[in-house]
Design a protein around this motif. Structure first.
Motif, mmCIF file in Angstrom:
data_model
loop_
_atom_site.group_PDB
_atom_site.id
_atom_site.type_symbol
_atom_site.label_atom_id
_atom_site.label_comp_id
_atom_site.label_asym_id
_atom_site.label_seq_id
_atom_site.Cartn_x
_atom_site.Cartn_y
_atom_site.Cartn_z
ATOM 1 N N SER A 28 26.246 -13.437 92.604
ATOM 2 C CA SER A 28 25.935 -12.706 91.369
ATOM 3 C C SER A 28 26.298 -13.588 90.182
ATOM 4 N N LEU A 29 25.556 -13.386 89.086
ATOM 5 C CA LEU A 29 25.800 -14.179 87.885
ATOM 6 C C LEU A 29 26.685 -13.406 86.922
ATOM 7 N N LYS A 30 27.625 -14.111 86.293
ATOM 8 C CA LYS A 30 28.359 -13.534 85.169
ATOM 9 C C LYS A 30 27.869 -14.241 83.921
ATOM 10 N N ARG A 31 27.530 -13.443 82.925
ATOM 11 C CA ARG A 31 26.975 -14.032 81.705
ATOM 12 C C ARG A 31 27.677 -13.461 80.475
ATOM 13 N N LEU A 32 27.715 -14.259 79.429
ATOM 14 C CA LEU A 32 28.264 -13.785 78.160
ATOM 15 C C LEU A 32 27.114 -13.399 77.242
ATOM 16 N N PRO A 33 27.077 -12.143 76.770
ATOM 17 C CA PRO A 33 26.071 -11.787 75.783
ATOM 18 C C PRO A 33 26.369 -12.476 74.447
ATOM 19 N N LEU A 34 25.327 -12.951 73.803
ATOM 20 C CA LEU A 34 25.445 -13.679 72.531
ATOM 21 C C LEU A 34 24.432 -13.086 71.558
ATOM 22 N N MET A 35 24.886 -12.761 70.354
ATOM 23 C CA MET A 35 23.999 -12.146 69.360
ATOM 24 C C MET A 35 24.001 -13.015 68.102
ATOM 25 N N SER A 36 22.849 -13.062 67.430
ATOM 26 C CA SER A 36 22.823 -13.785 66.154
ATOM 27 C C SER A 36 21.838 -13.142 65.202
ATOM 28 N N ALA A 37 22.161 -13.239 63.922
ATOM 29 C CA ALA A 37 21.277 -12.776 62.848
ATOM 30 C C ALA A 37 21.297 -13.859 61.784
ATOM 31 N N LYS A 38 20.113 -14.458 61.540
ATOM 32 C CA LYS A 38 20.056 -15.589 60.610
ATOM 33 C C LYS A 38 19.104 -15.256 59.471
ATOM 34 N N SER A 39 19.630 -15.307 58.254
ATOM 35 C CA SER A 39 18.791 -15.102 57.071
ATOM 36 C C SER A 39 18.083 -16.405 56.733
ATOM 37 N N ALA A 40 16.875 -16.283 56.169
ATOM 38 C CA ALA A 40 16.169 -17.482 55.700
ATOM 39 C C ALA A 40 16.878 -18.085 54.482
ATOM 40 N N ASN A 41 17.681 -17.273 53.789
ATOM 41 C CA ASN A 41 18.476 -17.795 52.663
ATOM 42 C C ASN A 41 19.733 -18.473 53.200
ATOM 43 N N PRO A 42 20.002 -19.716 52.797
ATOM 44 C CA PRO A 42 21.226 -20.361 53.282
ATOM 45 C C PRO A 42 22.474 -19.629 52.786
ATOM 46 N N GLY A 43 23.545 -19.729 53.531
ATOM 47 C CA GLY A 43 24.800 -19.052 53.151
ATOM 48 C C GLY A 43 25.851 -19.259 54.218
ATOM 49 N N PRO A 44 26.967 -18.520 54.109
ATOM 50 C CA PRO A 44 28.066 -18.709 55.059
ATOM 51 C C PRO A 44 27.667 -18.368 56.498
ATOM 52 N N VAL A 45 28.369 -19.002 57.426
ATOM 53 C CA VAL A 45 28.207 -18.711 58.853
ATOM 54 C C VAL A 45 29.471 -17.983 59.317
ATOM 55 N N VAL A 46 29.303 -16.750 59.777
ATOM 56 C CA VAL A 46 30.444 -15.920 60.195
ATOM 57 C C VAL A 46 30.274 -15.539 61.662
ATOM 58 N N TRP A 47 31.353 -15.643 62.412
ATOM 59 C CA TRP A 47 31.374 -15.220 63.824
ATOM 60 C C TRP A 47 32.248 -13.985 63.980
ATOM 61 N N LEU A 48 31.788 -13.063 64.826
ATOM 62 C CA LEU A 48 32.607 -11.937 65.278
ATOM 63 C C LEU A 48 32.769 -12.099 66.788
ATOM 64 N N THR A 49 33.990 -12.051 67.268
ATOM 65 C CA THR A 49 34.228 -12.153 68.719
ATOM 66 C C THR A 49 35.019 -10.926 69.151
ATOM 67 N N ALA A 50 34.729 -10.415 70.342
ATOM 68 C CA ALA A 50 35.370 -9.173 70.769
ATOM 69 C C ALA A 50 35.641 -9.177 72.265
ATOM 70 N N CYS A 51 36.582 -8.324 72.652
ATOM 71 C CA CYS A 51 36.913 -8.059 74.057
ATOM 72 C C CYS A 51 37.293 -9.342 74.822
ATOM 73 N N GLY A 52 38.033 -10.225 74.163
ATOM 74 C CA GLY A 52 38.627 -11.369 74.856
ATOM 75 C C GLY A 52 39.725 -10.872 75.788
ATOM 76 N N HIS A 53 40.415 -9.811 75.369
ATOM 77 C CA HIS A 53 41.292 -9.042 76.251
ATOM 78 C C HIS A 53 40.449 -7.873 76.758
ATOM 79 N N GLY A 54 40.241 -7.810 78.080
ATOM 80 C CA GLY A 54 39.249 -6.904 78.658
ATOM 81 C C GLY A 54 39.483 -5.427 78.392
#
Ligand SMILES: [Zn+2]
Length: 327
Positions: A28-54
């Motif tokens: 069986s495969l274990k995979r990490l879901p990855l989400m992104s939302a990119k505006s056509a306008n340049p600007g800051p890059v922000v990451w949200l990370t969650a559930c590193g502790h299960g």
């Protein structure tokens, strides 16, 4: 959130994908879901990370809610998210990566050819670093009875001052009590990002194990404060601020302590409650034995705000009972 959605002129590209992390013994495969939302306008890059502790699950839903209307809300820049960094721990309701017993948030920056935890940390860390982020917010949950707060790592040193100063500004924007960790943890996600000059901090959003909608809202409101501060969403009509006693108002940087500990074994009767102020010399818990006979009264050694108290009714010598933020 009371804020009206802005009319976004630039298109926002939203994408959901997976990153393979391991193949199990049953293939069986274990995979990490990855989400992104990119505006056509340049600007800051922000990451949200969650559930590193299960078992700290609230952040998964915070990420989902942020992405629900991101196409309309995001004015510039990009938001990326790993909503479920430790799927193995999550499925078994465990803090650690159950199969290897490793704590993912003590495994950064990780190793390409290391243990399972180190490999997972390496995949997460290198993916984040590849985007040259301006900010990373790692979403966690603390004791069942606790108030929400931001946790800053200990000072990463003078050569990383710029990133650390920016992190302090973000902590002040969060609307939460801001705590500087006194534990010198060196393998957390946020500390290793700071060592790479990336502003990064941890949110501790109350109880683990369950999605508590109140805690989800605290997280959403706080992240909205920060995204609007960065100009990535429209200015808010009303900024979020978690109510605390005046001396500990959001914006002040407090120090973390879980002292004093009990010197006796017994049953804990909590006196002070999360969010309350205790003064030096004030009793905050009593320890009794099985017959209810008094064993010890635990006295505050600083003026402090109570961040939370133990999930356990039993205490042994040297065990923490409450966590505090002190000025
Ligand atoms: Zn955690």
């Amino acid at each position: 959130m009371k804020n009206k959605l802005s009319h976004n002129t630039a298109p926002v590209k939203v994408s959901y994908s997976f990153m393979k992390i391991m193949t199990g013994s049953d293939l069986s495969l274990k995979r990490l879901p990855l989400m992104s939302a990119k505006s056509a306008n340049p600007g800051p890059v922000v990451w949200l990370t969650a559930c590193g502790h299960g078992d700290e699950v609230c952040g998964i839903v915070i990420v989902q809610e942020i992405f629900k209307n991101i196409r309309k809300r995001l004015l510039c820049g990009s938001i990326y998210a790993f909503p479920l960094m430790n799927p193995i721990g999550f499925e078994t309701g465990s803090r650690n990566i159950t199969v290897s017993r490793e704590d993912l948030n003590r495994s950064f920056p990780g190793k390409l050819t290391g243990t399972l935890g180190e490999r997972l940390a390496n995949r997460i860390f290198s993916t984040i670093m590849d985007t040259s982020p301006n900010l990373v917010i790692d979403l966690h949950n603390d004791w069942t009875k606790s108030i929400p707060y931001t946790l800053l790592d200990h000072n990463p040193g003078h050569s990383h001052k710029a990133a650390y100063d920016k992190t302090k500004i973000i902590a002040r924007q969060s609307g939460f009590v801001s705590i500087v960790d006194t534990d010198k943890l060196i393998n957390t996600l946020s500390y290793n990002l700071l060592l790479n000059d990336i502003p990064a901090l941890t949110f501790e959003l109350c109880e683990p194990y369950l999605i508590n909608e109140k805690n989800v809202k605290y997280g959403l409101d706080s992240i909205s404060n920060i995204l609007s501060h960065l100009g990535m969403i429209k200015p808010l009509t009303e900024r979020f601020s978690y109510p605390t006693p005046v001396a500990y108002r959001a914006g002040k940087l407090l120090r973390y302590t879980d002292k004093p500990y009990s010197s006796k074994s017994g049953i804990i009767r909590f006196i002070a409650k999360p969010g309350e102020e205790v003064r030096r010399g004030q009793p905050f818990a009593k320890i009794v034995n099985a017959f209810g006979k008094h064993q010890e009264t635990i006295i505050a050694i600083n003026d402090a705000i109570v961040l939370g108290h133990s999930d356990s009714s039993v205490v042994f010598p040297g065990m923490p009972i409450m966590a505090f933020g002190i000025i």
